[in-house]
Design a protein around this motif. Structure first.
Motif, PDB file in Angstrom:
ATOM      1  N   ALA A  17      47.360  38.945  47.312  1.00 36.08           N
ATOM      2  CA  ALA A  17      45.905  39.079  47.387  1.00 36.08           C
ATOM      3  C   ALA A  17      45.308  38.019  48.310  1.00 36.08           C
ATOM      4  CB  ALA A  17      45.295  38.966  45.996  1.00 36.08           C
ATOM      5  N   ILE A  18      44.400  38.428  49.185  1.00 35.50           N
ATOM      6  CA  ILE A  18      43.649  37.498  50.024  1.00 35.50           C
ATOM      7  C   ILE A  18      42.394  37.043  49.294  1.00 35.50           C
ATOM      8  CG2 ILE A  18      42.327  37.278  52.172  1.00 35.50           C
ATOM      9  CD1 ILE A  18      44.268  39.317  53.404  1.00 35.50           C
ATOM     10  N   GLU A  19      41.763  37.970  48.611  1.00 33.06           N
ATOM     11  CA  GLU A  19      40.561  37.727  47.825  1.00 33.06           C
ATOM     12  C   GLU A  19      40.745  38.423  46.480  1.00 33.06           C
ATOM     13  OE1 GLU A  19      37.593  39.387  50.328  1.00 33.06           O
ATOM     14  OE2 GLU A  19      38.129  41.464  49.867  1.00 33.06           O
ATOM     15  N   PRO A  20      39.841  38.249  45.509  1.00 34.31           N
ATOM     16  CA  PRO A  20      40.015  38.940  44.224  1.00 34.31           C
ATOM     17  C   PRO A  20      40.217  40.441  44.432  1.00 34.31           C
ATOM     18  CG  PRO A  20      38.249  37.344  44.061  1.00 34.31           C
ATOM     19  CD  PRO A  20      38.629  37.381  45.515  1.00 34.31           C
ATOM     20  N   CYS A  21      41.276  40.967  43.842  1.00 34.15           N
ATOM     21  CA  CYS A  21      41.633  42.376  43.998  1.00 34.15           C
ATOM     22  C   CYS A  21      41.589  43.074  42.642  1.00 34.15           C
ATOM     23  CB  CYS A  21      43.031  42.520  44.594  1.00 34.15           C
ATOM     24  SG  CYS A  21      43.148  42.057  46.335  1.00 34.15           S
ATOM     25  N   VAL A  22      40.910  44.197  42.596  1.00 36.78           N
ATOM     26  CA  VAL A  22      40.856  45.025  41.399  1.00 36.78           C
ATOM     27  C   VAL A  22      41.706  46.264  41.643  1.00 36.78           C
ATOM     28  CG1 VAL A  22      39.370  46.353  39.842  1.00 36.78           C
ATOM     29  CG2 VAL A  22      38.558  44.192  40.815  1.00 36.78           C
ATOM     30  N   PHE A  78      50.010  50.795  42.117  1.00 35.91           N
ATOM     31  CA  PHE A  78      48.656  50.250  42.116  1.00 35.91           C
ATOM     32  C   PHE A  78      47.761  51.050  43.058  1.00 35.91           C
ATOM     33  CE2 PHE A  78      51.448  46.635  41.161  1.00 35.91           C
ATOM     34  CZ  PHE A  78      50.871  46.169  39.988  1.00 35.91           C
ATOM     35  N   PHE A  79      46.524  51.239  42.638  1.00 35.88           N
ATOM     36  CA  PHE A  79      45.495  51.783  43.510  1.00 35.88           C
ATOM     37  C   PHE A  79      44.426  50.714  43.638  1.00 35.88           C
ATOM     38  CE2 PHE A  79      41.637  54.393  44.347  1.00 35.88           C
ATOM     39  CZ  PHE A  79      42.056  54.956  45.542  1.00 35.88           C
ATOM     40  N   LEU A  80      44.385  50.114  44.815  1.00 36.34           N
ATOM     41  CA  LEU A  80      43.443  49.020  45.073  1.00 36.34           C
ATOM     42  C   LEU A  80      42.036  49.596  45.227  1.00 36.34           C
ATOM     43  CD1 LEU A  80      43.235  45.928  45.750  1.00 36.34           C
ATOM     44  CD2 LEU A  80      43.547  46.568  48.145  1.00 36.34           C
ATOM     45  N   THR A  81      41.147  49.220  44.312  1.00 38.39           N
ATOM     46  CA  THR A  81      39.784  49.754  44.343  1.00 38.39           C
ATOM     47  C   THR A  81      38.793  48.786  44.980  1.00 38.39           C
ATOM     48  OG1 THR A  81      39.264  48.925  42.110  1.00 38.39           O
ATOM     49  CG2 THR A  81      40.227  51.137  42.281  1.00 38.39           C
ATOM     50  N   SER A  82      39.119  47.502  45.013  1.00 35.03           N
ATOM     51  CA  SER A  82      38.290  46.533  45.743  1.00 35.03           C
ATOM     52  C   SER A  82      39.147  45.318  46.085  1.00 35.03           C
ATOM     53  CB  SER A  82      37.067  46.104  44.927  1.00 35.03           C
ATOM     54  OG  SER A  82      37.435  45.361  43.792  1.00 35.03           O
ATOM     55  N   GLY A  83      38.828  44.709  47.228  1.00 34.03           N
ATOM     56  CA  GLY A  83      39.574  43.531  47.652  1.00 34.03           C
ATOM     57  C   GLY A  83      40.460  43.802  48.857  1.00 34.03           C
ATOM     58  N   ARG A  84      41.120  42.737  49.324  1.00 34.50           N
ATOM     59  CA  ARG A  84      42.020  42.802  50.471  1.00 34.50           C
ATOM     60  C   ARG A  84      43.312  42.066  50.141  1.00 34.50           C
ATOM     61  NH1 ARG A  84      40.016  39.724  54.660  1.00 34.50           N
ATOM     62  NH2 ARG A  84      38.490  38.780  53.276  1.00 34.50           N
ATOM     63  N   ALA A  85      44.411  42.510  50.746  1.00 37.20           N
ATOM     64  CA  ALA A  85      45.716  41.887  50.514  1.00 37.20           C
ATOM     65  C   ALA A  85      46.520  41.927  51.807  1.00 37.20           C
ATOM     66  CB  ALA A  85      46.467  42.613  49.395  1.00 37.20           C
ATOM     67  N   LYS A  86      47.583  41.126  51.866  1.00 32.56           N
ATOM     68  CA  LYS A  86      48.444  41.116  53.052  1.00 32.56           C
ATOM     69  C   LYS A  86      49.877  41.417  52.650  1.00 32.56           C
ATOM     70  CE  LYS A  86      48.998  36.052  52.928  1.00 32.56           C
ATOM     71  NZ  LYS A  86      48.801  34.793  53.685  1.00 32.56           N
ATOM     72  N   LEU A  87      50.597  42.039  53.579  1.00 33.93           N
ATOM     73  CA  LEU A  87      51.996  42.427  53.384  1.00 33.93           C
ATOM     74  C   LEU A  87      52.856  41.566  54.301  1.00 33.93           C
ATOM     75  CD1 LEU A  87      54.067  44.669  52.293  1.00 33.93           C
ATOM     76  CD2 LEU A  87      53.607  45.827  54.455  1.00 33.93           C
ATOM     77  N   TYR A  88      53.893  40.945  53.739  1.00 28.53           N
ATOM     78  CA  TYR A  88      54.781  40.149  54.581  1.00 28.53           C
ATOM     79  C   TYR A  88      56.181  40.121  53.989  1.00 28.53           C
ATOM     80  CZ  TYR A  88      54.005  36.302  51.234  1.00 28.53           C
ATOM     81  OH  TYR A  88      53.926  35.529  50.090  1.00 28.53           O
ATOM     82  N   LEU A  94      43.513  48.792  33.989  1.00 29.57           N
ATOM     83  CA  LEU A  94      42.599  48.131  34.930  1.00 29.57           C
ATOM     84  C   LEU A  94      43.009  46.667  35.012  1.00 29.57           C
ATOM     85  CD1 LEU A  94      40.071  48.128  36.722  1.00 29.57           C
ATOM     86  CD2 LEU A  94      38.701  47.750  34.651  1.00 29.57           C
ATOM     87  N   VAL A  95      43.438  46.227  36.202  1.00 24.33           N
ATOM     88  CA  VAL A  95      43.967  44.874  36.354  1.00 24.33           C
ATOM     89  C   VAL A  95      43.301  44.176  37.536  1.00 24.33           C
ATOM     90  CG1 VAL A  95      46.197  45.435  35.306  1.00 24.33           C
ATOM     91  CG2 VAL A  95      45.895  45.678  37.772  1.00 24.33           C
ATOM     92  N   THR A  96      43.286  42.855  37.477  1.00 26.20           N
ATOM     93  CA  THR A  96      42.681  42.035  38.523  1.00 26.20           C
ATOM     94  C   THR A  96      43.664  40.959  38.967  1.00 26.20           C
ATOM     95  OG1 THR A  96      40.493  42.368  37.535  1.00 26.20           O
ATOM     96  CG2 THR A  96      40.707  40.590  39.129  1.00 26.20           C
ATOM     97  N   PHE A  97      43.705  40.706  40.266  1.00 23.73           N
ATOM     98  CA  PHE A  97      44.545  39.658  40.842  1.00 23.73           C
ATOM     99  C   PHE A  97      43.654  38.622  41.528  1.00 23.73           C
ATOM    100  CE2 PHE A  97      47.149  43.443  40.651  1.00 23.73           C
ATOM    101  CZ  PHE A  97      48.374  42.980  40.199  1.00 23.73           C
ATOM    102  N   SER A  98      43.978  37.355  41.325  1.00 20.98           N
ATOM    103  CA  SER A  98      43.238  36.270  41.963  1.00 20.98           C
ATOM    104  C   SER A  98      43.718  36.069  43.395  1.00 20.98           C
ATOM    105  CB  SER A  98      43.430  34.968  41.178  1.00 20.98           C
ATOM    106  OG  SER A  98      42.968  35.105  39.861  1.00 20.98           O
ATOM    107  N   PRO A  99      42.934  35.411  44.255  1.00 13.14           N
ATOM    108  CA  PRO A  99      43.389  35.101  45.605  1.00 13.14           C
ATOM    109  C   PRO A  99      44.725  34.352  45.582  1.00 13.14           C
ATOM    110  CG  PRO A  99      41.054  34.648  45.412  1.00 13.14           C
ATOM    111  CD  PRO A  99      41.526  34.969  44.031  1.00 13.14           C
TER     112      PRO A  99
END
Length: 227
Positions: A100-105, A53-63, A33-38
């Protein structure tokens, strides 16, 4: 990336997210279980990810970074979704950044330990095929929407997707390329949003002043969009 080793928290996240529905082997024996900051990287460009990774909460961007040095936004992710599945199944060229755009779990499976089990698991392979098919269909719909709707509608959705804590700070050049419009046209619509009170400019960033108005514009393109 910060790891939470509390067994109760891990089990609770597994249960809440339905994580084990994707596997026929005991994936919960390996999961972290890991968390990423914005603004933190979940996957860094050109580096093979060490985990699926299986993102269970939060939003992220691909570029990705183009050959001419320009940054190209490709997509936005929101929970629940996999991150790193393309690299797992063998797409190791042109690895893009996921930030990560916002905190991601995330629930994370170490690829070194689990790769063979994942790639021989009929339940996981069926789920991932359905997931990739859905992602492809979504991308096709997005391209169609870029041609069918006004910039006002599409920009409203873009601002909401790329914003954390009501602060929008995406570079105009990145937004213009992603939306397929000229830099000048983008600035014109941004100025309209400020004039109408949807946004408030504060130095080099924009603060969302009327989220409901942006949602109403964005819902014309995507009625299921929510924040």
């Amino acid at each position: 990336m910060r790891e939470n080793k509390n067994k109760s928290d891990i089990n609770a996240e597994i249960q809440r997210s339905g994580f084990m529905n994707f596997f026929s082997f005991p994936a919960d024996s390996f999961v972290k279980l890991v968390t990423f900051s914005p603004n933190e990287y979940i996957i860094e460009e050109s580096l093979l990810p060490s985990h699926l990774f299986f993102l269970t909460s939060g939003r992220a961007k691909l570029y990705t970074t183009l050959a001419n040095g320009k940054i190209a936004l490709i997509d936005f992710f929101r929970a629940p979704c996999f991150v790193g599945e393309m690299e797992l199944v063998g797409h190791t060229q042109d690895i893009c950044s996921v930030q990560a755009i916002e905190p991601c779990v995330c629930l994370a499976l170490p690829i070194l330990q689990c790769r063979e089990m994942l790639l021989t698991d009929p339940v996981f392979l069926r789920k991932i095929c359905l997931y990739l098919g859905g992602k492809n269909a979504r991308n096709i719909r997005s391209l169609t929407k870029n041609q069918a709707y006004t910039l006002e509608n599409r920009l409203a959705g873009f601002i909401l997707l790329s914003t954390a804590t009501d602060i929008y700070k995406e570079k105009h050049s990145h937004a213009a390329d992603y939306l397929g419009v000229s830099y000048r046209h983008l600035l014109y619509v941004m100025a309209q949003f400020i004039e109408k009170g949807f946004l408030k400019k504060e130095n080099r960033i924009y603060r969302i002043a009327d989220k409901q108005a942006l949602l109403e514009l964005a819902h014309v393109v995507d009625p299921d969009l929510f924040f």
